[in-house]
Structures are given as structure tokens and as C-alpha cells.
Design a protein around this motif. Structure first.
Motif, short mmCIF file in Angstrom:
data_model
loop_
_atom_site.label_atom_id
_atom_site.label_comp_id
_atom_site.label_asym_id
_atom_site.label_seq_id
_atom_site.Cartn_x
_atom_site.Cartn_y
_atom_site.Cartn_z
N PRO A 252 67.19 7.28 143.67
CA PRO A 252 66.84 6.12 142.84
C PRO A 252 67.60 6.07 141.52
N GLU A 253 67.77 7.21 140.87
CA GLU A 253 68.49 7.22 139.59
C GLU A 253 69.96 6.84 139.76
N SER A 254 70.52 7.16 140.91
CA SER A 254 71.94 6.88 141.15
C SER A 254 72.17 5.59 141.93
N PHE A 255 71.11 4.84 142.19
CA PHE A 255 71.23 3.74 143.15
C PHE A 255 72.15 2.62 142.67
N MET A 256 72.24 2.42 141.38
CA MET A 256 73.10 1.34 140.90
C MET A 256 74.58 1.64 141.16
N ASP A 257 74.94 2.92 141.39
CA ASP A 257 76.32 3.22 141.81
C ASP A 257 76.64 2.51 143.12
N ILE A 258 75.66 2.49 144.02
CA ILE A 258 75.84 1.82 145.32
C ILE A 258 75.93 0.31 145.13
N VAL A 259 74.99 -0.24 144.36
CA VAL A 259 74.97 -1.69 144.13
C VAL A 259 76.26 -2.14 143.47
N ASN A 260 76.70 -1.41 142.47
CA ASN A 260 77.93 -1.79 141.75
C ASN A 260 79.14 -1.75 142.67
N TYR A 261 79.23 -0.74 143.53
CA TYR A 261 80.35 -0.66 144.47
C TYR A 261 80.32 -1.84 145.44
N VAL A 262 79.16 -2.11 145.99
CA VAL A 262 79.05 -3.20 146.97
C VAL A 262 79.39 -4.53 146.32
#
Length: 400
Positions: A252-262
Motif C-alpha cells: 500500500p505504501e508503494s502503490f502509487m509507484d504502480i499508478v504513476n507508471y501505468v
């Protein structure tokens, strides 16, 4: 010289013929056979066996069924009429359990367990039909590597792009999370996510969408054997022989890394109304925490048999109702989340699921606050059969 070459060639032909003969001989036993009346017959050639059983989720009591030896050493068992569904099974031979059916090439891996699978369907649109590959426009599945600055590593995820994606336009994104012991292959293989989305989109029951299936293990880059750690044995949470080092951050803490990449690499709707997130078990717990950490990033949330916990390790084993009372931030985070008016907060749970009570506790708290959510209860427990149903239901509710 010519004689030597000719002899070698003849030897190779004989070896090839022998291999082909074995192939054709093994194919003479058909299994499983899906009969016209909806029953299914399993056959196994085991002429020296003394006791053979079949074990599978088609049995109502989840036990085993004895097979009977017939002519030429072929053991058989025929089920009662089965409801439309995807089923899994293995054989037990003289005390050796989990033996795969040599006549069935279709196999799934669930953590360290391998089982054969088959699909039963009565008519168009039933569950079996939904999980099949039908003659409809197909989306594409890709294994995509991305950089996670928060976790400080390259990581891999599976990405589904719907049919027609190559023609242009922007698409909403569903982030689909697996459970403990799983990886980025779980939803595309065990969950039949691509088949479900292809069939729902083709019939107009779901909006065309991108589906992102990340790896939910923060100390791993990818599925076992598919990254530099090597061919380790996966396990449940910290089990197995894989990496034991604690991650520098949580999913959860790192989830925005995924969103930003997508958002940077796909044609997405880069707004809250274009994002949904859901997950099963551990992935449901991740979805729960993502909803509290980023309450205005997603508009749709789905908790499938969610593994819920709050606070530090000292209270994780406590009843969830006690964790809610002990956590100093939960009340404020929940108020902010529902105050932002997400379009859907959806929960599904099996009646006999071992995580049932934690969802009861969460619902009781949210009911006491008057928060708006949807809840669906199904038969059965902590099983893929329920999670495929929940994905099917959830996918038809989002981005409408």
C-alpha cells in the motif's frame, strides 16, 4: 561415411517413432470426459495400482472419491451432474497424493500446489462459459517490468489491455490484487481474469478497461523462478525458500509507484473516476489500506474475502473489532474516505470463510457511522471459485 550418416538417421527416426508411439498410446485414455448429461468421468491408466482415488473441488464435502478398476488397468469415476464452473482435481495412487492426470494437459499452480482443471458449461452466459475462451474480440496480456522507487527495485506486473486498445482512446484502469502466496500470474491463470473481461466486455456487461495485476510481495520482484532470486520454492507469506529480507515499505505504501507508471505508459483516464482497485484475501487487505492512505485516488474499491488488520504487530492477532478501537488513525481515515464520496465500496465474503468475522467487525463499525457500502455473501469459503464470482460482479459495477 555415408553408411554412418544413414545409420544415425535411421536411429533418430526410430527414436522419433518411439516417442510418437508413446504419445499416441498415452492419448488413448481420455480424461476428464464431460458427458452430455453434465456428469464428468475421470479415467486413469494404472494397471499395477491397488487403490486409486480422485480428489477435487467438485466433491461437495471436499474429500475424495474412490475410483474403480475396469478393463486393461483403467480406473474410472463418474461424478453427479456438475453445475457450470471451472473445477480442479488430482489423483491419489496407493497413498501418493496430488498426482496429476497424464491425459489432461491443463494445469494451474496455486502457490506450491499443482492441479488439473476443466470447465463445465450448460449454456451461453453461465459461469463456465464466462471462464472459457470464446469467439469474441480478445484483449492482450503483457508481463511488464517497472521501477518502484519506494521499494527500491525493478518489479513485474501483468497488464491486460482490452480489444481495440491499439485503435486509440483513453481507458479506465482496474488494479486487481492477489492473495498471500500468489504473484502477478495468479489472477490471469487461477482467476481467469482475461477470459472474464473479454466475455463481459464483448457482451456489453462491462466497460472496456485496462486491468493491472501487480506482484503483491514487497520483497520480491516477480513470480518464483522469473527473477534473479532463482528457482526458489514459494510459500504462504514468509514460508518457502524465497527471500526473507524485510521490504523497505509495504505494497500500500508503494502503490502509487504502480499508478504513476501505468498513467505514464498507458492511455489512461488520469482521474479518480477512471481508477478502481480490488483484491482477494491479502490483496483485499492491501485494497483496504490503499483506500485509507489514498482516499481520493480511486473511485471504486472491492474487498474479496479481505485479510483485514490495523496497527502494529502487537495487535494484528487480536479481533478486528479490538484493532479498530486501538488504532488512533482509523476513525479519521474512514471519515475522510467516505466523506470524499467514492462511487462504490464493495465487499464480498463466503459464509464459511475463516476471515468472515473481521468483515463483520468492519461492517458493524461502518454501519454505526452510516457509511455507504455494498456487501454480498456467498456460499463456500476462502476459495478461487468465490473470487472469480466477485471479480465478475465487481467488473460489471465499475466505470458506469
Amino acid at each position: 561415411m555415408k553408411k554412418t550418416i544413414l545409420s544415425l538417421a535411421l536411429a533418430m527416426v526410430c527414436l522419433g517413432a518411439s516417442a510418437q508411439e508413446k504419445l499416441f498410446n498415452s492419448a488413448s485414455v481420455q480424461s476428464p470426459v464431460i458427458n452430455k448429461d453434465g456428469t464428468v468421468t475421470f479415467n486413469l491408466y494404472a494397471p499395477k495400482a491397488v487403490k486409486v482415488e480422485v480428489s477435487g473441488d467438485f466433491l461437495s464435502d471436499s474429500s475424495v472419491a474412490a475410483m474403480k478398476e475396469g478393463r486393461n488397468g483403467v480406473w474410472s469415476y463418474t461424478t453427479e451432474k456438475l453445475a457450470p464452473e471451472m473445477y480442479s482435481y488430482t489423483f491419489n495412487i496407493d497413498g501418493m497424493t496430488g498426482v496429476k492426470d497424464p491425459a489432461n494437459i491443463y494445469v494451474n499452480r496455486d502457490i506450491v500446489s499443482f492441479t488439473n482443471i476443466f470447465i463445465v458449461s450448460d449454456q451461453k452466459g453461465d459461469k463456465g462459459d464466462l471462464y472459457k475462451v470464446n469467439e469474441v474480440p480478445h484483449g492482450n496480456l503483457s508481463k511488464v517490468w517497472y521501477n518502484s522507487p519506494t521499494l527500491k527495485m525493478q518489479r513485474r506486473m501483468t497488464v491486460y489491455t482490452p480489444a481495440g486498445y491499439d485503435k486509440g482512446g483513453k481507458y479506465p484502469v482496474l488494479y486487481l490484487l492477489h492473495g498471500a502466496g500468489g504473484d502477478e500470474n495468479a489472477w490471469s491463470e487461477l482467476g481467469r481474469a482475461a477470459q472474464i473481461l473479454d466475455n463481459l466486455i464483448a457482451t456489453g456487461k462491462a466497460k472496456p478497461m485496462i486491468v493491472v495485476m501487480p506482484n503483491g510481495n514487497p520483497n520480491c520482484q516477480a513470480a518464483p523462478g522469473e527473477w534473479s532470486w532463482g528457482m526458489y520454492t514459494p510459500g504462504f507469506l514468509d514460508g518457502g525458500t524465497g527471500p526473507k529480507e524485510p521490504a523497505v515499505a509495504s505494497i500500500p505504501e508503494s502503490f502509487m509507484d504502480i499508478v504513476n507508471y501505468v498513467d505514464a505508459n498507458y492511455r489512461t483516464i488520469k482521474k479518480r473516476e477512471g481508477r478502481a482497485i480490488c483484491g482477494l484475501s491479502m490483496g483485499g487487505g492491501h485494497t483496504f489500506h490503499v483506500s485509507l492512505l489514498y482516499p481520493t485516488t480511486f473511485d471504486y474499491y472491492g474487498l474479496f474475502s479481505a485479510g483485514l488488520h490495523l496497527g502494529g504487530n502487537q495487535i494484528q492477532g487480536a479481533p478486528f473489532a479490538d484493532q479498530i478501537k486501538a488504532d488512533p488513525n482509523f476513525a479519521q481515515q474512514s471519515a475522510k474516505l467516505f466523506g470524499s464520496k467514492p462511487k462504490l465500496y464493495w465487499m464480498g465474503m463466503g459464509k464459511t470463510d475463516f476471515l468472515y468475522q473481521s468483515t463483520v467487525d468492519l461492517r458493524n463499525y461502518w454501519d454505526s457511522k452510516g457509511y455507504n457500502y455494498e456487501y454480498v455473501e456467498t456460499d463456500g469459503g476462502h476459495i478461487w471459485r468465490n473470487w472469480r464470482i466477485y471479480l465478475t460482479m465487481f467488473a460489471q459495477k465499475i466505470f458506469k
